[in-house]
Design an enzyme around this catalytic site. Structure first.
Site, PDB file in Angstrom:
ATOM      1  N   LYS B 197      39.089 -24.112 -23.603  1.00  0.00           N
ATOM      2  CA  LYS B 197      39.754 -25.099 -23.330  1.00  0.00           C
ATOM      3  C   LYS B 197      41.259 -24.278 -22.872  1.00  0.00           C
ATOM      4  O   LYS B 197      41.752 -23.260 -23.084  1.00  0.00           O
ATOM      5  CB  LYS B 197      40.166 -26.041 -24.353  1.00  0.00           C
ATOM      6  CG  LYS B 197      41.270 -25.541 -25.599  1.00  0.00           C
ATOM      7  CD  LYS B 197      42.682 -25.532 -25.373  1.00  0.00           C
ATOM      8  CE  LYS B 197      43.069 -26.840 -24.629  1.00  0.00           C
ATOM      9  NZ  LYS B 197      44.556 -26.781 -24.414  1.00  0.00           N
ATOM     10  N   THR B 208      46.350 -17.203 -23.634  1.00  0.00           N
ATOM     11  CA  THR B 208      46.457 -18.377 -22.607  1.00  0.00           C
ATOM     12  C   THR B 208      45.341 -19.413 -23.048  1.00  0.00           C
ATOM     13  O   THR B 208      45.534 -20.352 -22.201  1.00  0.00           O
ATOM     14  CB  THR B 208      45.748 -17.681 -21.314  1.00  0.00           C
ATOM     15  OG1 THR B 208      44.458 -17.418 -21.084  1.00  0.00           O
ATOM     16  CG2 THR B 208      46.544 -16.352 -21.094  1.00  0.00           C
TER      17      THR B 208
END
Lengths: 418, 418
Positions: B197, B208
């Protein structure tokens, strides 16, 4: 204008032309737009000590490289600047264009080209329309005409012409950024003047913008350079609009000694303070006028282990897209604030962080507290928002300034070049 | 799905549940929204070697700290993850919530809590609704029910449940990010599966985002960790959406050995390559699905002095607000590209840079060339835009991925928390 609380100096009119022996003007050369001042000329009737601070971008604009060369002897007598074209990344013709600008200004003003500093701002990668810009410079020098030495303009005319110089360096700026102040000393009065432009492509790492300062104080070149560096560190370098460090950024400082006053002791301390406060005021105006901004952000970090840590945290928060959009949305999303501190690479203990939005405490010891959403909303609905981080790691502090990230920023920058 | 050109492996269905001995499912626990999968459970019927790469943010979410602890022995048998709440910056209750999530999953699955890894994504600074999330975990474990070991679900059901896990970790994502592939080896077939995701708060510096990978290859813990690190470096760490490195980012990789195959020699090389390509594919999907994105950006830097220089330049360009807004505006403003390279702190010679937008050369030797605005516009009007920088400083190269900066990004993030 009112004087700074308890300070020995006071704000005055006159902008960059206020110090004795300086004059400034702007002309319209149609470099990019019609009916916009786009060439600024600042002149000292005697040679001035000169200092500069420049972008750390590896890609440097042509006029910036020339100005660095002309500063080698720490002397200058004029600054010529234009907006509408950055004169960057165009190769040989760019170097020549910058040189021509210096030479034309020098010839019109009766100086050596080496005594003219050159700055440009605008679109990158488009060749400078040399004929237009030189016509603008000639016209500007003619404005001075018989007034060289500042004798034939009325005081009001002098102010108006200096204002044109401030207008001439603006690009997407919406606020004119010019100030002047004076410091009474035992042997006379020292004046300080300055203009700046900012708006986009603004991110700490000196430069971040154009700034031109003038003073009639008598200073050595070394004093001037050190004072400029210190002042830029706590002002222009603490502003971020979009994280982009430009190829053209510079702040120049000329000191022509025309006041006859060499500030020493307490007066030197007061003068130093005045220059810092002055630079901070210009820097805050740049943040306030960030492209598309609807909010002015001040981020204050106290209790840090070192100044560098405090600076990193303050700048990281000020530059976070997520903090900036949350401020735009008036959303008390303090988690993003702590998150941005966390990736700043500063040393601090996350478990000891207290966060305030305005005077509303939203987090303590690194975690959220129950706060009134209504009170927070009241703070965030203001145009000026202060975010405070209280650390418990030491005594150092720093303040950074920025603005929110808005739809308008995207609109402005989605279609800048064309 | 088609196989990678000339590669010995091929893409298959099944997502993170594809490798032998793994199964995955998602449930709806109403953590933040109704009718949205928000709890994911991934389970291996035998203990798996486990590796992880984590955010470098100094502020770390509670589940992340727990997962790091549980990885101490490099073994795990389940991953439990939720969306809708980041479980970050809430103090003691956050640590407890993460522990409870691990314990409940462990108890339902008959494992030790230490063999469960926990991840969360969502809003920071809000306490986890523990009852809801644990109910969701229990329901997920019951989904496995008699199927533990994967025997009683049909192949189609297995795929559908794994898909629910992919849905359950999405926040503002609009694309489901799940892939699987298989590599035939002499002694059997190795499978690789994964979900991820991304969307917002995305910036290189590992983390990230969340990514969970599974494989049935037989690998040592050290091999697995090194392979994950290498793969993340060229994939997830080369994606930037908004420059904000989250408090919760992690990529986990479980290898349960159930294929019975220990890849060696050529097969090890092929497996390594497959894992990298796999991670890059997930990473690109994250960039493509950046919050509010209308364009997918690929920035390729070749001819750099070192990989690190190439990476810095590629990421700096990909992360520049001004480049991103120019791409949104379909404006061939290559000066901003060169400018962003310039402030990347990489070593390179600006005078030797050639820039392409798609196949249109826009700059050469660090300065603009005459290019057809029409051809450039044709490139920029595409949904996928490739920016290439050719340096002449060495042989190293890197590619980064990102997206444009749009009004929609501002809208999404101006009102995320409330």
């Amino acid at each position: 204008m009112c004087s700074e609380k308890n300070s020995p100096w006071k704000w005055i009119d006159g902008g960059v032309g206020a110090p004795q022996g300086f004059q400034a003007t702007g002309t319209m050369a149609e470099i990019k737009y019609k009916d916009k001042y786009d060439v600024a000329l600042i002149y000292s009737r005697v040679p001035a000590q000169a200092a500069g601070v420049f972008t750390r971008n590896k890609v440097k604009a042509h006029p910036l490289l020339l100005t660095q060369k002309h500063l080698a002897n720490s002397l200058a007598q004029a600054i010529v600047a234009n907006s509408g074209n950055a004169n960057a990344c165009v190769g040989e013709p760019g170097d020549r264009a910058a040189e021509v600008m210096a030479k034309i200004a020098a010839s019109e003003l009766g100086l050596k080209a080496e005594d003219v500093l050159v700055a440009s701002t605008g679109v990158i990668g488009v060749e400078m329309p040399v004929e237009r810009v030189t016509q603008g410079i000639t016209k500007a020098a003619q404005d001075f005409g018989a007034t060289k030495g500042g004798q034939s303009w009325t005081a009001q005319e002098k102010i108006e012409h200096a204002h044109q110089a401030a207008l001439a360096i603006m690009t997407t700026d919406t606020l004119v950024k010019e100030f002047a102040c004076e410091l009474p000393c035992r042997n006379g009065v020292i004046h300080l003047g300055g203009i700046a432009k900012g708006s986009g492509m603004i991110h700490p790492n000196m430069g971040t913008m154009l700034g031109f300062l003038t003073t009639d104080a008598k200073l050595s070149a070394a004093q001037l350079q050190e004072l400029l560096r210190q002042s830029v560190d706590v002002s222009f370098n603490m502003v971020t609009v979009d994280g982009d460090t430009s190829t053209n950024d510079m702040v120049l400082f000329l000191a022509n000694g025309e006041s006859g006053v060499t500030p020493e002791g307490e007066e030197w301390a007061a003068f130093q303070e005045m220059v810092k406060v002055f630079c901070i005021r210009l820097a805050k105006e740049i943040a306030r006028d960030g492209e598309g901004a609807t909010k002015f952000l001040e981020v204050q970090v106290t209790g840090a282990e070192s100044s560098e840590d405090a600076r990193r945290i303050a700048k990281s928060i000020c530059g976070s897209s997520l903090v900036k959009t949350a401020m735009f949305g008036e959303d008390a999303n303090w988690g993003r604030i702590l998150c941005a501190a966390g990736y700043s690479e500063a040393r601090f203990d996350p478990a000891k962080v207290t966060i305030y939005l305005g005077d509303v405490q939203v987090a303590k010891n690194g975690k959220g507290v129950n706060f009134s959403e209504e009170e927070a909303k009241a703070v965030l609905s203001q145009k000026d928002i202060k975010i405070s981080l209280l650390l418990e790691d030491g005594e150092a502090e720093a303040t950074a300034w920025g603005c929110d990230l808005t739809h308008e920023y995207v609109t402005i920058n989605g279609d800048y070049r064309t």
